[in-house]
Motif scaffolding. Sequence first.
Motif, PDB file in Angstrom:
ATOM      1  N   UNK A  19     -41.979  29.243  13.307  1.00 37.73           N
ATOM      2  CA  UNK A  19     -43.650  29.784  13.348  1.00 37.73           C
ATOM      3  C   UNK A  19     -44.187  30.618  12.535  1.00 37.73           C
ATOM      4  N   UNK A  20     -42.856  31.920  13.107  1.00 39.31           N
ATOM      5  CA  UNK A  20     -43.759  33.321  12.578  1.00 39.31           C
ATOM      6  C   UNK A  20     -43.379  33.717  11.223  1.00 39.31           C
ATOM      7  N   UNK A  21     -41.660  32.641  10.577  1.00 38.35           N
ATOM      8  CA  UNK A  21     -41.541  33.357   9.304  1.00 38.35           C
ATOM      9  C   UNK A  21     -41.946  32.331   8.919  1.00 38.35           C
ATOM     10  N   UNK A  22     -42.504  31.070   8.953  1.00 41.36           N
ATOM     11  CA  UNK A  22     -43.782  30.411   8.006  1.00 41.36           C
ATOM     12  C   UNK A  22     -44.536  30.594   7.738  1.00 41.36           C
ATOM     13  N   UNK A  23     -45.540  31.634   8.801  1.00 49.39           N
ATOM     14  CA  UNK A  23     -46.719  32.198   8.575  1.00 49.39           C
ATOM     15  C   UNK A  23     -46.760  33.965   7.623  1.00 49.39           C
ATOM     16  N   UNK A  24     -45.826  34.044   7.897  1.00 51.46           N
ATOM     17  CA  UNK A  24     -45.836  36.090   7.220  1.00 51.46           C
ATOM     18  C   UNK A  24     -45.234  35.413   5.998  1.00 51.46           C
ATOM     19  N   UNK A  25     -44.201  35.064   5.772  1.00 54.22           N
ATOM     20  CA  UNK A  25     -43.986  34.197   3.926  1.00 54.22           C
ATOM     21  C   UNK A  25     -44.194  32.882   3.768  1.00 54.22           C
ATOM     22  N   UNK A  26     -43.733  32.645   4.188  1.00 53.53           N
ATOM     23  CA  UNK A  26     -44.260  30.985   3.825  1.00 53.53           C
ATOM     24  C   UNK A  26     -43.405  30.299   3.935  1.00 53.53           C
ATOM     25  N   UNK A  27     -43.112  28.954   3.439  1.00 54.44           N
ATOM     26  CA  UNK A  27     -41.752  28.256   3.690  1.00 54.44           C
ATOM     27  C   UNK A  27     -40.634  28.486   2.688  1.00 54.44           C
ATOM     28  N   UNK A  28     -40.532  29.246   2.096  1.00 56.30           N
ATOM     29  CA  UNK A  28     -39.936  29.121   1.039  1.00 56.30           C
ATOM     30  C   UNK A  28     -38.707  30.224   1.886  1.00 56.30           C
ATOM     31  N   UNK A  29     -39.013  30.718   2.527  1.00 53.75           N
ATOM     32  CA  UNK A  29     -38.283  32.007   2.947  1.00 53.75           C
ATOM     33  C   UNK A  29     -37.270  31.353   4.073  1.00 53.75           C
ATOM     34  N   UNK A  30     -38.277  30.380   4.556  1.00 54.26           N
ATOM     35  CA  UNK A  30     -36.959  29.261   5.503  1.00 54.26           C
ATOM     36  C   UNK A  30     -35.675  29.201   4.461  1.00 54.26           C
ATOM     37  N   UNK A  31     -35.679  29.377   3.890  1.00 51.74           N
ATOM     38  CA  UNK A  31     -34.589  28.889   2.393  1.00 51.74           C
ATOM     39  C   UNK A  31     -34.433  30.168   1.667  1.00 51.74           C
ATOM     40  N   UNK A  32     -34.257  31.355   2.382  1.00 50.85           N
ATOM     41  CA  UNK A  32     -33.898  32.962   1.431  1.00 50.85           C
ATOM     42  C   UNK A  32     -32.483  32.660   1.481  1.00 50.85           C
ATOM     43  N   UNK A  33     -31.791  32.836   0.148  1.00 52.45           N
ATOM     44  CA  UNK A  33     -30.743  32.772   0.583  1.00 52.45           C
ATOM     45  C   UNK A  33     -29.906  31.612   0.000  1.00 52.45           C
ATOM     46  N   UNK A  34     -30.548  29.987   0.270  1.00 55.66           N
ATOM     47  CA  UNK A  34     -29.906  29.152  -0.268  1.00 55.66           C
ATOM     48  C   UNK A  34     -29.108  28.727  -0.842  1.00 55.66           C
ATOM     49  N   UNK A  35     -29.767  29.101  -2.098  1.00 56.23           N
ATOM     50  CA  UNK A  35     -28.500  29.121  -3.549  1.00 56.23           C
ATOM     51  C   UNK A  35     -27.405  30.826  -3.672  1.00 56.23           C
TER      52      UNK A  35
END
Length: 370
Positions: free
Chosen positions: A316-332
């Motif tokens: 929840x905290x990561x999503x609020x601070x950086x958006x859902x995109x941050x939950x997939x940071x580095x996925x590529x």
Amino acid sequence: MAQGQQAIRPPSDLQSVQSVLPPFDQHANSHSQPIDMTSVGAAYNLIDNIPTFMKELIAGGAAGGFAKTVVAPLERTKILYQTQYATFRSLGVTQTLLFIHRREGFLGFYRGNGAGVVRIVPYAALHFMAYEQYRRLIVDNWPDWTPPGALVDLMAGSLAGGTAVLCTYPLDLVRTTLAYQEGGSLCGCSMAVCASIAILMVRDPTRSFQAYTGIRDVFYKVVKANGVRGLYGGIGPTLCGIVPYAGLKFFVYERLKGCLSDEQQNNVFMKLACGAAAGMVGQTFTYPLDVVRRQMQVQAVGFSNQKYKGTLDGLVAITKAHGVKQLFAGLSINYIKLVPSVAIGFAAYDIVKSWLRVPSREGSRKERTS
């Protein structure tokens, strides 16, 4: 036949053959020993006498260590992405690799890899061995009224993943800590430690930072500051992530292999393809939990001001601070790393198992009815 030539006929007995080639025999006897088939047989018997679970431990450890070393540069880049180094996120994958090479040289790609290999060898050994043992246990106790199906691999893989993580998690914490430290030079400290302090002090000059110089140093300082419990910072999201990931990984790999012919199953490239697909499917569904895990590990060793109460709070905290995109940071980059890593791991495991003559799973009395 030309005059003066004689027909060459084979001698009538072995003694005649030996008399024709005495120099060869003398040379051979003087420089080499005859092959002792008894010794060869003893070597095979020695392999056969090794317990099956030990063979699976050896095969799993060898496969894990080999795969981890091959993809170490991409693994480090992925960790830098996940832990929110703004510099690296803005550079991109290629430029990040070039940046690391300029600052630290070729060995910079493998910073933290020693801890990674130290962790991955026992982890992979336990993971593969536990999977095989759980699978046999489940199959042998499966109800008679229905044959075991795909659920077996999902269950065995999940249980094996959880078992391996619980036994080796402190080593993963150490690996992440050392890889997080970016290289540089300052104050006579090691390159990795000094640059980490410099970058983070720019963000928060009032904060004190812990410097780690090696595997033993991380263990000592974390336990001193937080007790043994500190070595398990982030274990919650790790278990939440590894249980479904390991289950999906083994499930997809075994299902894909089951669709191949016997000849294709023995093809290394087909094994690599099945392993790559299995890793990608499993990672896509569980990657956000991996991001939270890395954040909590960094938090545990004092490199982050953000405090997460648990897995859900972190998401929840990561999503609020950086958006859902941050939950997939580095996925590529994780895909780029994961494809060879999981593929090589599965393929190497199967190959080493065949070298060690591990019995086929199909010997189970229950599976023969499936």
